[in-house]
Design a protein around this motif. Structure first.
Motif, PDB file in Angstrom:
ATOM      1  N   LEU A  31       0.836  -1.196   0.000  1.00  0.00           N
ATOM      2  CA  LEU A  31       0.000   0.000   0.000  1.00  0.00           C
ATOM      3  C   LEU A  31       0.874   1.250   0.000  1.00  0.00           C
ATOM      4  CD1 LEU A  31      -2.654   1.539   0.257  1.00  0.00           C
ATOM      5  CD2 LEU A  31      -2.600   1.102   2.728  1.00  0.00           C
ATOM      6  N   GLY A  32       1.938   1.251   0.800  1.00  0.00           N
ATOM      7  CA  GLY A  32       2.832   2.411   0.858  1.00  0.00           C
ATOM      8  C   GLY A  32       3.487   2.690  -0.479  1.00  0.00           C
ATOM      9  N   GLU A  33       3.908   1.641  -1.171  1.00  0.00           N
ATOM     10  CA  GLU A  33       4.543   1.815  -2.480  1.00  0.00           C
ATOM     11  C   GLU A  33       3.555   2.380  -3.498  1.00  0.00           C
ATOM     12  OE1 GLU A  33       7.879  -1.770  -2.248  1.00  0.00           O
ATOM     13  OE2 GLU A  33       5.856  -2.181  -2.966  1.00  0.00           O
ATOM     14  N   VAL A  76      -4.030  15.617   6.370  1.00  0.00           N
ATOM     15  CA  VAL A  76      -3.096  14.962   7.298  1.00  0.00           C
ATOM     16  C   VAL A  76      -1.736  15.643   7.188  1.00  0.00           C
ATOM     17  CG1 VAL A  76      -4.293  12.741   7.146  1.00  0.00           C
ATOM     18  CG2 VAL A  76      -2.374  13.220   5.617  1.00  0.00           C
ATOM     19  N   SER A  77      -0.832  15.323   8.092  1.00  0.00           N
ATOM     20  CA  SER A  77       0.485  15.946   8.100  1.00  0.00           C
ATOM     21  C   SER A  77       1.435  15.258   7.117  1.00  0.00           C
ATOM     22  CB  SER A  77       1.095  15.865   9.503  1.00  0.00           C
ATOM     23  OG  SER A  77       1.363  14.515   9.854  1.00  0.00           O
ATOM     24  N   ARG A  78       2.537  15.936   6.797  1.00  0.00           N
ATOM     25  CA  ARG A  78       3.569  15.340   5.938  1.00  0.00           C
ATOM     26  C   ARG A  78       4.147  14.092   6.586  1.00  0.00           C
ATOM     27  NH1 ARG A  78       8.586  14.624   5.833  1.00  0.00           N
ATOM     28  NH2 ARG A  78       8.907  15.741   7.794  1.00  0.00           N
ATOM     29  N   GLN A  79       4.300  14.124   7.918  1.00  0.00           N
ATOM     30  CA  GLN A  79       4.852  12.965   8.623  1.00  0.00           C
ATOM     31  C   GLN A  79       3.961  11.731   8.465  1.00  0.00           C
ATOM     32  OE1 GLN A  79       4.563  16.015   9.862  1.00  0.00           O
ATOM     33  NE2 GLN A  79       6.663  16.671  10.367  1.00  0.00           N
ATOM     34  N   SER A  80       2.648  11.959   8.461  1.00  0.00           N
ATOM     35  CA  SER A  80       1.719  10.829   8.270  1.00  0.00           C
ATOM     36  C   SER A  80       1.888  10.223   6.885  1.00  0.00           C
ATOM     37  CB  SER A  80       0.274  11.298   8.463  1.00  0.00           C
ATOM     38  OG  SER A  80       0.039  11.703   9.789  1.00  0.00           O
ATOM     39  N   VAL A  81       2.025  11.075   5.859  1.00  0.00           N
ATOM     40  CA  VAL A  81       2.225  10.579   4.496  1.00  0.00           C
ATOM     41  C   VAL A  81       3.528   9.785   4.410  1.00  0.00           C
ATOM     42  CG1 VAL A  81       2.546  11.254   2.085  1.00  0.00           C
ATOM     43  CG2 VAL A  81       0.913  12.492   3.517  1.00  0.00           C
ATOM     44  N   SER A  82       4.587  10.299   5.056  1.00  0.00           N
ATOM     45  CA  SER A  82       5.875   9.603   5.050  1.00  0.00           C
ATOM     46  C   SER A  82       5.752   8.220   5.671  1.00  0.00           C
ATOM     47  CB  SER A  82       6.908  10.437   5.809  1.00  0.00           C
ATOM     48  OG  SER A  82       8.147   9.758   5.873  1.00  0.00           O
ATOM     49  N   LYS A  83       5.024   8.119   6.760  1.00  0.00           N
ATOM     50  CA  LYS A  83       4.840   6.825   7.429  1.00  0.00           C
ATOM     51  C   LYS A  83       4.019   5.867   6.567  1.00  0.00           C
ATOM     52  CE  LYS A  83       5.336   8.421  12.204  1.00  0.00           C
ATOM     53  NZ  LYS A  83       4.682   8.583  13.527  1.00  0.00           N
ATOM     54  N   TRP A  84       3.010   6.401   5.854  1.00  0.00           N
ATOM     55  CA  TRP A  84       2.233   5.554   4.948  1.00  0.00           C
ATOM     56  C   TRP A  84       3.129   4.955   3.874  1.00  0.00           C
ATOM     57  CZ3 TRP A  84      -2.374   9.375   3.710  1.00  0.00           C
ATOM     58  CH2 TRP A  84      -3.156   9.532   4.860  1.00  0.00           C
ATOM     59  N   GLN A 114       5.112   2.190   7.657  1.00  0.00           N
ATOM     60  CA  GLN A 114       5.195   2.214   9.118  1.00  0.00           C
ATOM     61  C   GLN A 114       3.808   2.310   9.742  1.00  0.00           C
ATOM     62  OE1 GLN A 114       8.212   4.920  10.770  1.00  0.00           O
ATOM     63  NE2 GLN A 114       9.074   5.126   8.715  1.00  0.00           N
ATOM     64  N   SER A 115       2.864   2.841   8.967  1.00  0.00           N
ATOM     65  CA  SER A 115       1.469   2.890   9.391  1.00  0.00           C
ATOM     66  C   SER A 115       0.597   2.875   8.146  1.00  0.00           C
ATOM     67  CB  SER A 115       1.190   4.140  10.236  1.00  0.00           C
ATOM     68  OG  SER A 115       1.332   5.309   9.444  1.00  0.00           O
ATOM     69  N   GLN A 116      -0.688   2.674   8.340  1.00  0.00           N
ATOM     70  CA  GLN A 116      -1.617   2.647   7.207  1.00  0.00           C
ATOM     71  C   GLN A 116      -2.693   3.710   7.388  1.00  0.00           C
ATOM     72  OE1 GLN A 116      -3.188  -1.287   6.627  1.00  0.00           O
ATOM     73  NE2 GLN A 116      -1.373  -1.936   5.481  1.00  0.00           N
ATOM     74  N   PRO A 117      -3.136   4.314   6.283  1.00  0.00           N
ATOM     75  CA  PRO A 117      -4.201   5.316   6.389  1.00  0.00           C
ATOM     76  C   PRO A 117      -5.516   4.702   6.844  1.00  0.00           C
ATOM     77  CG  PRO A 117      -3.735   4.803   4.083  1.00  0.00           C
ATOM     78  CD  PRO A 117      -2.678   4.116   4.903  1.00  0.00           C
ATOM     79  N   ILE A 164      -8.295   6.181   2.655  1.00  0.00           N
ATOM     80  CA  ILE A 164      -8.138   5.294   1.494  1.00  0.00           C
ATOM     81  C   ILE A 164      -9.216   5.608   0.454  1.00  0.00           C
ATOM     82  CG2 ILE A 164      -8.324   2.904   0.711  1.00  0.00           C
ATOM     83  CD1 ILE A 164      -6.954   2.063   3.285  1.00  0.00           C
ATOM     84  N   VAL A 165     -10.433   5.847   0.928  1.00  0.00           N
ATOM     85  CA  VAL A 165     -11.529   6.205   0.015  1.00  0.00           C
ATOM     86  C   VAL A 165     -11.231   7.553  -0.655  1.00  0.00           C
ATOM     87  CG1 VAL A 165     -13.969   6.815  -0.134  1.00  0.00           C
ATOM     88  CG2 VAL A 165     -13.245   4.883   1.287  1.00  0.00           C
ATOM     89  N   ALA A 166     -10.696   8.498   0.122  1.00  0.00           N
ATOM     90  CA  ALA A 166     -10.364   9.815  -0.444  1.00  0.00           C
ATOM     91  C   ALA A 166      -9.275   9.700  -1.501  1.00  0.00           C
ATOM     92  CB  ALA A 166      -9.922  10.758   0.676  1.00  0.00           C
TER      93      ALA A 166
END
Length: 262
Positions: free
Chosen positions: A3-5, A27-35, A39-42, A47-49
């Motif tokens: 999903l991140g890729e 969301v923040s830039r840090q959240s996008v980086s983690k996705w 490291q984390s999932q939205p 995901i719908v957005a």
């Protein structure tokens, strides 16, 4: 593909920074980086957005072995309005490409949005013809423009026009270049209100080797003041031919032509 890729691929294809992508989704830039690094999932609503904004299915995002379906918006002509956190954003990307670049890419909004194409129009625009707050390319128009032909509040290029202009040929309120025209000029050949030309300066106040002023002139080789502009052009042309190096000939002849028209 994880999903991140997939998120990274979709964001990169749109030419969006992590911050701009985050603004679109709230969301923040840090959240996008983690996705993108898994490291984390939205959350499901994010995901719908993402699915809505990129014209792909949620199945594509959630299923590891699923590729972008044929006929989706990714890689094709798209036109979308985004509104997130009261930040409107419009993007259009043409289907036709030339050497991998879309023929037309429009990407404007309240944030950092980059347009990259043959014809690029965006907050930040790069292309053959670029229009944006910050623009770079062959022909550029913007608040800050850098290119072969640059037109902007601050412009830098081979030929530049702007409030502040820097280039081989520069025209602006404040200009620096080989040939300059404007209110305040610094260069080799200058024409304007206050001109400092190493070779030739013409203006209300002129400083240079050959200085022609309407109010004041200071010349190392020759100076003349004439409020009506009726200078001794024969003497001036002879001095230009004798004292300005031959490698300056295009600008030398150009300046002589301007003087003949005065």
């Amino acid at each position: 593909m994880t999903l991140g890729e997939k998120i990274y691929r979709l964001r990169s294809e749109k030419g969006l920074s992590q911050e701009a992508f985050g603004d679109m989704l709230g969301v923040s830039r840090q959240s996008v980086s983690k996705w993108e690094t898994d490291q984390s999932q939205p959350e499901l609503e994010k995901i719908v957005a993402i699915s809505d904004q990129f014209g792909i299915s949620t199945d594509y995002l959630l299923k590891n072995n699923m590729e972008i379906p044929e006929g989706s918006a990714a890689g094709q002509e798209t036109e979308t309005w985004y509104v997130r956190q009261k930040k409107p954003h419009y993007e259009y990307k043409s289907r036709k490409t030339i050497k991998g670049l879309p023929l037309v890419h429009v990407n404007f909004g309240l944030g950092i949005y980059r347009a990259k194409g043959i014809f690029a129009f965006g907050n930040i625009a790069t292309g053959i013809f670029a229009l944006g707050f910050i623009s770079a390319g062959i022909i550029d128009i913007g608040l800050l423009a850098v290119g072969l032909f640059a037109f902007g509040t601050i412009a830098a290029g081979l030929v530049s026009m702007g409030t502040v202009a820097v280039g081989c040929i520069a025209m602006g309120a404040f200009s620096i270049g080989i040939f300059c025209m404007g209110a305040l000029n610094f260069g080799q050949f200058c024409f304007g209100a206050l001109s400092y030309g190493k070779q030739i300066a013409v203006g209300d106040e002129a400083h240079g080797r050959i200085a022609l002023g309407f109010s004041r002139a200071a010349g190392e080789l020759y100076q003349e003041v004439n409020k009506d502009g009726n200078f001794d052009y024969q003497t001036i042309e002879r001095l230009i031919d004798e004292n300005v190096a031959s490698y300056w000939w295009p600008f030398r002849e150009w300046m002589k032509g301007i003087l003949r028209l005065m």
